[in-house]
Design a protein around this motif. Structure first.
Motif, PDB file in Angstrom:
ATOM      1  N   THR A  16     -13.504 -13.908  -9.967  1.00 17.52           N
ATOM      2  CA  THR A  16     -14.266 -13.173 -10.983  1.00 17.52           C
ATOM      3  C   THR A  16     -15.281 -12.215 -10.366  1.00 17.52           C
ATOM      4  O   THR A  16     -16.056 -11.590 -11.079  1.00 17.52           O
ATOM      5  N   ARG A  18     -16.558  -8.834  -8.171  1.00 15.34           N
ATOM      6  CA  ARG A  18     -16.250  -7.401  -8.258  1.00 15.34           C
ATOM      7  C   ARG A  18     -15.297  -6.955  -7.141  1.00 15.34           C
ATOM      8  O   ARG A  18     -14.405  -6.143  -7.357  1.00 15.34           O
ATOM      9  N   THR A 126      -4.332 -10.907  -3.024  1.00 16.73           N
ATOM     10  CA  THR A 126      -3.452 -11.053  -4.191  1.00 16.73           C
ATOM     11  C   THR A 126      -3.311 -12.512  -4.583  1.00 16.73           C
ATOM     12  O   THR A 126      -3.387 -12.867  -5.751  1.00 16.73           O
ATOM     13  N   HIS A 131      -3.805 -11.312  -8.628  1.00 15.82           N
ATOM     14  CA  HIS A 131      -3.680  -9.954  -9.154  1.00 15.82           C
ATOM     15  C   HIS A 131      -2.822  -9.162  -8.173  1.00 15.82           C
ATOM     16  O   HIS A 131      -2.900  -9.349  -6.962  1.00 15.82           O
ATOM     17  N   ILE A 133      -2.920  -6.125  -7.015  1.00 13.22           N
ATOM     18  CA  ILE A 133      -3.446  -5.004  -6.241  1.00 13.22           C
ATOM     19  C   ILE A 133      -3.381  -5.226  -4.729  1.00 13.22           C
ATOM     20  O   ILE A 133      -3.077  -4.302  -3.974  1.00 13.22           O
ATOM     21  N   VAL A 174      -8.722   0.182  -9.432  1.00 14.22           N
ATOM     22  CA  VAL A 174      -8.046  -0.954 -10.069  1.00 14.22           C
ATOM     23  C   VAL A 174      -8.955  -2.187 -10.061  1.00 14.22           C
ATOM     24  O   VAL A 174      -9.087  -2.882 -11.075  1.00 14.22           O
ATOM     25  N   LEU A 175      -9.591  -2.465  -8.915  1.00 14.35           N
ATOM     26  CA  LEU A 175     -10.478  -3.629  -8.819  1.00 14.35           C
ATOM     27  C   LEU A 175     -11.669  -3.499  -9.770  1.00 14.35           C
ATOM     28  O   LEU A 175     -12.077  -4.469 -10.410  1.00 14.35           O
ATOM     29  N   ASN A 177     -11.801  -1.699 -12.552  1.00 15.71           N
ATOM     30  CA  ASN A 177     -11.294  -1.835 -13.915  1.00 15.71           C
ATOM     31  C   ASN A 177     -11.024  -3.305 -14.244  1.00 15.71           C
ATOM     32  O   ASN A 177     -11.346  -3.780 -15.344  1.00 15.71           O
ATOM     33  N   ARG A 178     -10.457  -4.017 -13.283  1.00 13.75           N
ATOM     34  CA  ARG A 178     -10.194  -5.449 -13.452  1.00 13.75           C
ATOM     35  C   ARG A 178     -11.504  -6.196 -13.678  1.00 13.75           C
ATOM     36  O   ARG A 178     -11.614  -7.019 -14.592  1.00 13.75           O
ATOM     37  N   TRP A 179     -12.516  -5.914 -12.853  1.00 10.18           N
ATOM     38  CA  TRP A 179     -13.808  -6.601 -12.958  1.00 10.18           C
ATOM     39  C   TRP A 179     -14.492  -6.287 -14.289  1.00 10.18           C
ATOM     40  O   TRP A 179     -15.049  -7.169 -14.923  1.00 10.18           O
ATOM     41  N   GLY A 181     -13.040  -5.519 -17.037  1.00  8.24           N
ATOM     42  CA  GLY A 181     -12.305  -6.269 -18.063  1.00  8.24           C
ATOM     43  C   GLY A 181     -12.729  -7.730 -18.105  1.00  8.24           C
ATOM     44  O   GLY A 181     -12.916  -8.301 -19.185  1.00  8.24           O
ATOM     45  N   LEU A 182     -12.896  -8.340 -16.932  1.00  9.28           N
ATOM     46  CA  LEU A 182     -13.372  -9.721 -16.868  1.00  9.28           C
ATOM     47  C   LEU A 182     -14.774  -9.837 -17.456  1.00  9.28           C
ATOM     48  O   LEU A 182     -15.086 -10.792 -18.174  1.00  9.28           O
TER      49      LEU A 182
END
Length: 198
Positions: A16, A18, A126, A131, A133, A174-175, A177-179, A181-182
């Motif tokens: 979780t 960044r 990964t 994930h 990426i 990507v990372l 954006n993923r963070w 979103g979390l």
């Protein structure tokens, strides 16, 4: 008595985060290498590559203070996956034992060997964060570095650096954006991002 957290819990905590400080450091290092390659002689650019890539971990530690990750935060609970991450960084340093002999034979082998070997640490990411990426970055980096190394024999340091910088930019996006979103779902580490870069 210290609280004992399972590996699953620690993995979830790590996942979780960044996770952009070290990629930003890598981006900066390879940008310096690429820019330097346009005006330095072979020995000087080789030394820049060794110094820049060797300092990525330390630069990442510094940058982490501004991304909210703060690798050196003594108040953060110990996490086994932090140790695994630093072991993978150590693995990347050890691969210089492969890069240096080839460098001594042909200095232009350096961006190829170091560019690929230091990118291998993306693969465990990964698995840890579950994930895609890390896998995409590692595989794309290997294929693209080999390709441009052959396609641009007179500009190998620059071509390899451009590929790696572009992949870092995409991976950081990507990372991040993923963070985000979390974080929106309430899963991201709440203390991270208090002093975001962007």
């Amino acid at each position: 008595m210290k609280e004992s957290r399972s590996l699953d819990v620690q993995r979830e905590e790590f996942a979780t985060r960044r996770l952009i400080a070290t990629p930003i450091a890598g981006l900066i290092a390879w940008a310096i290498i690429g820019i330097s390659s346009t005006f330095l002689n072979p020995l000087a650019i080789s030394m820049v590559l060794f110094a820049a890539t060797g300092s990525i971990v330390y630069l990442g530690m510094f940058i982490s203070r501004f991304t909210g990750e703060n690798f050196l935060d003594k108040n953060r609970p110990k996490n086994t996956f932090d140790a695994l991450f630093f072991y993978t960084a150590g693995m990347s340093v050890l691969v210089y034992a492969i890069a240096i002999p080839f460098f001594l034979e042909d200095y232009t082998s350096l961006p190829l060997s170091v560019g690929i070997l230091t990118g291998l640490m993306w693969l465990p990411i990964t698995w840890i964060i579950q994930h895609w990426i890390g896998l995409v970055h590692g595989v794309a980096r290997t294929a693209a570095v080999v390709l441009v190394w052959y396609l641009f024999p007179e500009h190998r340091f620059l071509a390899v650096s451009v590929v790696i910088v572009v992949l870092y930019i995409l991976s950081i996006a990507v990372l991040e954006n993923r963070w985000r979103g979390l974080t929106r779902r309430g899963l991201g580490n709440s203390h991270e991002g208090a002093s975001d870069l962007d």
